[in-house]
Every structure is written in structure tokens, then in C-alpha cells.
Design a protein around this motif. Structure first.
Motif, mmCIF file in Angstrom:
data_model
loop_
_atom_site.group_PDB
_atom_site.id
_atom_site.type_symbol
_atom_site.label_atom_id
_atom_site.label_comp_id
_atom_site.label_asym_id
_atom_site.label_seq_id
_atom_site.Cartn_x
_atom_site.Cartn_y
_atom_site.Cartn_z
ATOM 1 N N ARG A 1 -52.480 42.699 -23.968
ATOM 2 C CA ARG A 1 -51.509 43.788 -24.065
ATOM 3 C C ARG A 1 -51.363 44.516 -22.723
ATOM 4 N N GLU A 2 -52.444 44.605 -21.956
ATOM 5 C CA GLU A 2 -52.456 45.402 -20.724
ATOM 6 C C GLU A 2 -52.045 44.631 -19.475
ATOM 7 N N HIS A 3 -52.055 43.308 -19.532
ATOM 8 C CA HIS A 3 -51.859 42.488 -18.337
ATOM 9 C C HIS A 3 -50.574 42.790 -17.572
ATOM 10 N N ASP A 4 -49.449 42.780 -18.272
ATOM 11 C CA ASP A 4 -48.169 42.950 -17.573
ATOM 12 C C ASP A 4 -48.074 44.316 -16.904
ATOM 13 N N GLN A 5 -48.672 45.342 -17.509
ATOM 14 C CA GLN A 5 -48.657 46.678 -16.914
ATOM 15 C C GLN A 5 -49.473 46.699 -15.623
ATOM 16 N N TYR A 6 -50.636 46.021 -15.624
ATOM 17 C CA TYR A 6 -51.437 45.934 -14.396
ATOM 18 C C TYR A 6 -50.634 45.263 -13.288
ATOM 19 N N LEU A 7 -50.002 44.168 -13.618
ATOM 20 C CA LEU A 7 -49.208 43.435 -12.636
ATOM 21 C C LEU A 7 -48.050 44.295 -12.132
ATOM 22 N N ASP A 8 -47.375 44.977 -13.048
ATOM 23 C CA ASP A 8 -46.250 45.837 -12.676
ATOM 24 C C ASP A 8 -46.723 46.974 -11.770
ATOM 25 N N ASN A 9 -47.877 47.574 -12.098
ATOM 26 C CA ASN A 9 -48.417 48.653 -11.261
ATOM 27 C C ASN A 9 -48.705 48.163 -9.848
ATOM 28 N N TYR A 10 -49.254 46.952 -9.736
ATOM 29 C CA TYR A 10 -49.548 46.403 -8.417
ATOM 30 C C TYR A 10 -48.257 46.168 -7.639
ATOM 31 N N LEU A 11 -47.253 45.590 -8.282
ATOM 32 C CA LEU A 11 -45.993 45.296 -7.592
ATOM 33 C C LEU A 11 -45.307 46.577 -7.114
ATOM 34 N N LYS A 12 -45.464 47.651 -7.870
ATOM 35 C CA LYS A 12 -44.830 48.924 -7.489
ATOM 36 C C LYS A 12 -45.649 49.686 -6.445
ATOM 37 N N SER A 13 -46.979 49.674 -6.592
ATOM 38 C CA SER A 13 -47.819 50.503 -5.716
ATOM 39 C C SER A 13 -48.397 49.751 -4.522
ATOM 40 N N GLY A 14 -48.597 48.442 -4.675
ATOM 41 C CA GLY A 14 -49.237 47.660 -3.623
ATOM 42 C C GLY A 14 -50.745 47.835 -3.602
ATOM 43 N N ILE A 15 -51.281 48.592 -4.544
ATOM 44 C CA ILE A 15 -52.726 48.828 -4.601
ATOM 45 C C ILE A 15 -53.362 47.720 -5.437
ATOM 46 N N ALA A 16 -54.139 46.883 -4.747
ATOM 47 C CA ALA A 16 -54.776 45.739 -5.409
ATOM 48 C C ALA A 16 -56.117 46.150 -5.976
ATOM 49 N N LYS A 17 -56.285 45.999 -7.288
ATOM 50 C CA LYS A 17 -57.562 46.335 -7.914
ATOM 51 C C LYS A 17 -58.411 45.091 -8.114
ATOM 52 N N ILE A 18 -57.777 43.967 -8.388
ATOM 53 C CA ILE A 18 -58.573 42.755 -8.619
ATOM 54 C C ILE A 18 -58.173 41.598 -7.719
ATOM 55 N N ILE A 19 -57.108 41.729 -6.980
ATOM 56 C CA ILE A 19 -56.675 40.629 -6.119
ATOM 57 C C ILE A 19 -57.614 40.537 -4.926
ATOM 58 N N GLY A 20 -58.097 39.330 -4.686
ATOM 59 C CA GLY A 20 -59.002 39.113 -3.559
ATOM 60 C C GLY A 20 -60.469 39.264 -3.895
ATOM 61 N N ILE A 21 -60.765 39.585 -5.137
ATOM 62 C CA ILE A 21 -62.163 39.688 -5.537
ATOM 63 C C ILE A 21 -62.396 38.830 -6.776
ATOM 64 N N GLY A 22 -63.598 38.388 -6.961
ATOM 65 C CA GLY A 22 -63.945 37.642 -8.166
ATOM 66 C C GLY A 22 -64.571 38.574 -9.176
ATOM 67 N N ARG A 23 -64.361 38.280 -10.431
ATOM 68 C CA ARG A 23 -64.993 39.091 -11.468
ATOM 69 C C ARG A 23 -65.114 38.279 -12.745
ATOM 70 N N GLU A 24 -65.951 38.766 -13.635
ATOM 71 C CA GLU A 24 -66.117 38.112 -14.922
ATOM 72 C C GLU A 24 -65.169 38.749 -15.918
ATOM 73 N N VAL A 25 -64.474 37.898 -16.653
ATOM 74 C CA VAL A 25 -63.554 38.358 -17.691
ATOM 75 C C VAL A 25 -63.749 37.482 -18.924
ATOM 76 N N VAL A 26 -62.943 37.727 -19.945
ATOM 77 C CA VAL A 26 -63.003 36.939 -21.167
ATOM 78 C C VAL A 26 -61.707 36.158 -21.295
ATOM 79 N N GLY A 27 -61.833 34.864 -21.575
ATOM 80 C CA GLY A 27 -60.674 34.012 -21.781
ATOM 81 C C GLY A 27 -60.486 33.719 -23.260
ATOM 82 N N LEU A 28 -59.292 33.226 -23.584
ATOM 83 C CA LEU A 28 -58.963 32.885 -24.966
ATOM 84 C C LEU A 28 -58.505 31.436 -25.013
#
Length: 193
Positions: free
Chosen positions: A22-49
Motif C-alpha cells: 500500500r505504501e510503495h507508490d507513495q514512497y516512490l512519488d515522494n522521492y521523485l518530487k523531493s529527490g531525497i533518497a531514503k533507500i536508494i543506494g543502500i541495502g536492507r532487509e525487507v519482506v517479499g511476497l
């Protein structure tokens, strides 16, 4: 579990469980508008489906690239289910070992190759009178009266250089030194791991 045909042209959020989906597209949209990368360029553990609906841990690395005037994001994913299972197993084994060390009636002390105390269980505390805080990080010779105290490090050094074990693997009676300065007989068994 999806084929390329089932995913290409679809939103990547289909590979994410809630609430990330549910949150993914908003994160992407925020990055495209602000240019502030929170997860781009770093590795992290997440959950896949997975396609079958099961969730699993994965390591995700996201990078950004430009192809002429087109921006793309690349997600590098690695299923880490096996690694997480091993980590859980190690935690359980460590908890078991700690439980044994904490409840065994015999004093158990581990030292490193220069004689510094690494672990010191409650039974050792009862025997010697020192708390773990007073012994861990100090040389084990503090628990020995003279002349053993002065000779201990040389015995250890000789063993490390020669490989000839004089007392490792056998039990013997020695003299210990309590915190109150009293000496007492004790049975000592030394093993190496």
C-alpha cells in the motif's frame, strides 16, 4: 514464483506484502518530487511476497539509472530465508548454552589464548567470591595463589608455542584463591576449543 510474463508491465508492489504494498507508490512519488533518497543506494532487509501468498525475508538493494531521458530503478533481491533460519538457530543454541552455563553446579570459566577471562558462570562466582564484572576481562591468574599466579602465563605461552599439553584434557587438584584471600583445594579440568 512468478514468471517474467506475469510481472513485466505490472507494478512491483505485487511482490510486497501489506503494509509495504500500500505504501510503495507513495514512497516512490515522494522521492521523485523531493529527490531525497531514503533507500536508494543502500541495502536492507525487507519482506517479499511469493506468488503462493507466502512471505519471506529478502535482502534488497535499489539503484537508479538514466537511459537517455528515461529513469529506471533496479532492485537486486536475494532470498535470505536460509540465512535467517541459521541466525534463529544460532540464537537458540546460544540461549541453550547460556542456560546451561548459568545453571550448572560446577564453576565454568573460559579464557582466551592470553589468559583473559571471557565467561564466568554463577557457580564460579559462588566458589571464588568474585562477580563476573570483577573477573571478565582480567587475567585468570587472579584466581590463583603464588607461585601458580606468577607461573600461569608462562605455562600458557609454552603450550601455545610447543603444542605440548601438560594439563589440558586431564583433571587434577590445585589450589584456588578466593576474593577474601583464603586459599582452598579445587579440582580443575581444562579443555581447549
Amino acid at each position: 514464483g512468478y514468471s517474467p510474463k506475469e510481472t513485466i508491465g505490472k507494478n512491483v508492489r505485487m511482490l510486497m506484502p501489506e503494509p509495504y504494498r500500500r505504501e510503495h507508490d507513495q514512497y516512490l512519488d515522494n522521492y521523485l518530487k523531493s529527490g531525497i533518497a531514503k533507500i536508494i543506494g543502500i541495502g536492507r532487509e525487507v519482506v517479499g511476497l511469493r506468488k503462493d501468498g507466502s512471505e519471506f525475508p529478502l535482502e534488497l538493494g535499489i539503484s537508479e539509472a538514466w537511459l537517455e531521458d528515461r529513469r529506471i530503478f533496479t532492485g537486486i533481491v536475494r532470498d535470505i530465508s536460509e540465512r535467517k533460519q541459521m541466525e534463529r538457530q544460532l540464537v537458540e543454541e546460544r540461549a541453550f548454552t547460556v542456560a546451561v552455563l548459568e545453571t550448572v553446579v560446577d564453576g565454568i570459566i573460559t579464557i582466551d589464548e592470553v589468559g583473559v577471562v571471557q565467561t564466568y558462570n554463577p557457580a564460579a562466582e559462588n566458589i571464588f567470591g568474585y562477580s563476573p564484572k570483577e573477573t571478565i576481562g582480567k587475567n585468570v591468574r587472579m584466581l590463583m595463589p603464588e607461585p601458580f599466579r606468577s607461573e600461569h602465563d608462562q605455562y600458557l605461552d609454552n603450550y601455545l608455542k610447543s603444542g605440548i599439553a601438560i594439563i589440558i584434557g586431564i583433571g587434577r587438584e590445585v589450589v584456588g584463591l578466593r576474593k577474601d584471600g583464603s586459599e582452598f583445594p579445587l579440582e580443575l579440568s581444562i579443555s581447549e576449543a
